[in-house]
Scaffold this motif. Structure first.
Motif, PDB file in Angstrom:
ATOM      1  N   GLY A   5       0.829  -1.192   0.000  1.00  0.00           N
ATOM      2  CA  GLY A   5       0.000   0.000   0.000  1.00  0.00           C
ATOM      3  C   GLY A   5       0.862   1.240   0.000  1.00  0.00           C
ATOM      4  O   GLY A   5       2.033   1.210   0.356  1.00  0.00           O
ATOM      5  N   SER A   6       0.246   2.319  -0.404  1.00  0.00           N
ATOM      6  CA  SER A   6       0.949   3.584  -0.531  1.00  0.00           C
ATOM      7  C   SER A   6       0.514   4.553   0.555  1.00  0.00           C
ATOM      8  O   SER A   6      -0.464   4.309   1.261  1.00  0.00           O
ATOM      9  CB  SER A   6       0.680   4.190  -1.908  1.00  0.00           C
ATOM     10  N   VAL A   7       1.247   5.642   0.639  1.00  0.00           N
ATOM     11  CA  VAL A   7       0.910   6.765   1.500  1.00  0.00           C
ATOM     12  C   VAL A   7       0.941   7.996   0.613  1.00  0.00           C
ATOM     13  O   VAL A   7       1.929   8.220  -0.102  1.00  0.00           O
ATOM     14  CB  VAL A   7       1.920   6.924   2.660  1.00  0.00           C
ATOM     15  N   VAL A   8      -0.131   8.790   0.646  1.00  0.00           N
ATOM     16  CA  VAL A   8      -0.245   9.977  -0.194  1.00  0.00           C
ATOM     17  C   VAL A   8      -0.077  11.208   0.696  1.00  0.00           C
ATOM     18  O   VAL A   8      -0.865  11.422   1.620  1.00  0.00           O
ATOM     19  CB  VAL A   8      -1.627  10.011  -0.895  1.00  0.00           C
ATOM     20  N   ILE A  67      -2.011  12.434 -12.284  1.00  0.00           N
ATOM     21  CA  ILE A  67      -2.325  11.670 -11.072  1.00  0.00           C
ATOM     22  C   ILE A  67      -3.513  10.725 -11.280  1.00  0.00           C
ATOM     23  O   ILE A  67      -3.599   9.694 -10.623  1.00  0.00           O
ATOM     24  CB  ILE A  67      -2.492  12.564  -9.822  1.00  0.00           C
ATOM     25  N   ALA A  68      -4.393  11.047 -12.223  1.00  0.00           N
ATOM     26  CA  ALA A  68      -5.518  10.148 -12.507  1.00  0.00           C
ATOM     27  C   ALA A  68      -5.038   8.877 -13.198  1.00  0.00           C
ATOM     28  O   ALA A  68      -5.654   7.815 -13.053  1.00  0.00           O
ATOM     29  CB  ALA A  68      -6.565  10.857 -13.365  1.00  0.00           C
ATOM     30  N   GLU A  69      -3.938   8.974 -13.940  1.00  0.00           N
ATOM     31  CA  GLU A  69      -3.407   7.823 -14.686  1.00  0.00           C
ATOM     32  C   GLU A  69      -2.322   7.073 -13.925  1.00  0.00           C
ATOM     33  O   GLU A  69      -1.901   5.997 -14.339  1.00  0.00           O
ATOM     34  CB  GLU A  69      -2.831   8.311 -16.022  1.00  0.00           C
ATOM     35  N   ALA A  70      -1.869   7.615 -12.811  1.00  0.00           N
ATOM     36  CA  ALA A  70      -0.747   7.028 -12.073  1.00  0.00           C
ATOM     37  C   ALA A  70      -1.128   5.684 -11.452  1.00  0.00           C
ATOM     38  O   ALA A  70      -2.229   5.521 -10.924  1.00  0.00           O
ATOM     39  CB  ALA A  70      -0.283   7.992 -10.987  1.00  0.00           C
ATOM     40  N   PRO A  73       1.274   1.495  -6.500  1.00  0.00           N
ATOM     41  CA  PRO A  73       0.718   0.627  -5.460  1.00  0.00           C
ATOM     42  C   PRO A  73       1.523   0.489  -4.169  1.00  0.00           C
ATOM     43  O   PRO A  73       0.961   0.049  -3.172  1.00  0.00           O
ATOM     44  CB  PRO A  73       0.619  -0.721  -6.166  1.00  0.00           C
ATOM     45  N   ASN A  74       2.798   0.819  -4.160  1.00  0.00           N
ATOM     46  CA  ASN A  74       3.606   0.630  -2.954  1.00  0.00           C
ATOM     47  C   ASN A  74       4.618   1.768  -2.841  1.00  0.00           C
ATOM     48  O   ASN A  74       5.819   1.546  -2.856  1.00  0.00           O
ATOM     49  CB  ASN A  74       4.297  -0.736  -2.989  1.00  0.00           C
ATOM     50  N   LYS A  95      -6.950   5.182  -3.874  1.00  0.00           N
ATOM     51  CA  LYS A  95      -7.135   3.733  -4.041  1.00  0.00           C
ATOM     52  C   LYS A  95      -5.906   2.988  -3.542  1.00  0.00           C
ATOM     53  O   LYS A  95      -5.992   1.839  -3.138  1.00  0.00           O
ATOM     54  CB  LYS A  95      -7.346   3.356  -5.514  1.00  0.00           C
ATOM     55  N   PHE A  96      -4.750   3.657  -3.572  1.00  0.00           N
ATOM     56  CA  PHE A  96      -3.486   3.011  -3.220  1.00  0.00           C
ATOM     57  C   PHE A  96      -3.126   3.151  -1.744  1.00  0.00           C
ATOM     58  O   PHE A  96      -2.264   2.431  -1.250  1.00  0.00           O
ATOM     59  CB  PHE A  96      -2.353   3.554  -4.098  1.00  0.00           C
ATOM     60  N   GLY A  97      -3.762   4.085  -1.037  1.00  0.00           N
ATOM     61  CA  GLY A  97      -3.438   4.242   0.381  1.00  0.00           C
ATOM     62  C   GLY A  97      -3.976   5.538   0.940  1.00  0.00           C
ATOM     63  O   GLY A  97      -4.539   6.365   0.220  1.00  0.00           O
TER      64      GLY A  97
END
Length: 169
Positions: A5-8, A67-70, A73-74, A95-97
């Motif tokens: 997972g990611s952190v934004v 950013i919409a196309e990025a 995931p981690n 969606k990623f974090g």
């Protein structure tokens, strides 16, 4: 927080998203990406050059597309300060974090930013820093899963708080 997972990271220019992001990525063993760099790579121009050749709305449009196309995931993702204007882009990143809002007062940001006019900040012509700050606060809070107040704190304390708050999720 799970290993995957990611952190934004979201917040105003000067809040420390890129600086903290690199340290957080090391701490969490994740890739680091700065979405401003993704924009510059795609356009082969600096953010300020993009605005000089068109306007701030075009920069926001390009940022929204990037950013919409990025697919990240981690990662620890340091967003541009205006990323929150793109609902589609933010929904994609989230969606990623979770989103961590690095919150600073306008006074703190003024101390940190000395190149407001030339930094490539997507703002309306003639818009003051205070007006831009107020406009964005509601957007940052709308998307934030975690809010970390950064005024008067050194990088190590902010890093420790972000790591702790992520672990509590």
């Amino acid at each position: 927080m799970s290993k995957q997972g990611s952190v934004v990271l979201i917040g105003m220019p000067g809040a420390g998203k890129s600086t903290l992001g690199v340290l957080l990525a090391k701490e969490l063993a994740k890739d680091f990406v700065d979405t401003d760099v993704l924009i510059q790579l795609r356009e082969d121009k600096t953010l300020q050059e993009i605005m000089n050749e068109s306007d701030y709305l075009n920069l926001r449009r390009i940022e929204g597309e990037v950013i919409a196309e990025a697919v990240l995931p981690n990662h620890v993702i340091a967003t541009g300060g205006s990323a929150v204007y793109s609902e589609e882009g933010m929904h994609n990143l989230l969606k990623f974090g979770p989103a961590v809002f690095l919150n600073c007062t306008a006074d703190e940001l003024r101390r940190r930013i000395h190149n407001y006019e030339s930094r490539g900040i997507a703002k309306a012509p003639g818009q003051s820093f205070d007006e831009l700050f107020e406009e964005r606060q509601a957007l940052y809070r709308r998307y934030a899963d975690i809010v970390v107040d950064c005024d008067g704190s050194d990088l190590e304390r902010v890093l420790a708080e972000v790591v702790s708050r992520l672990a509590d999720r």
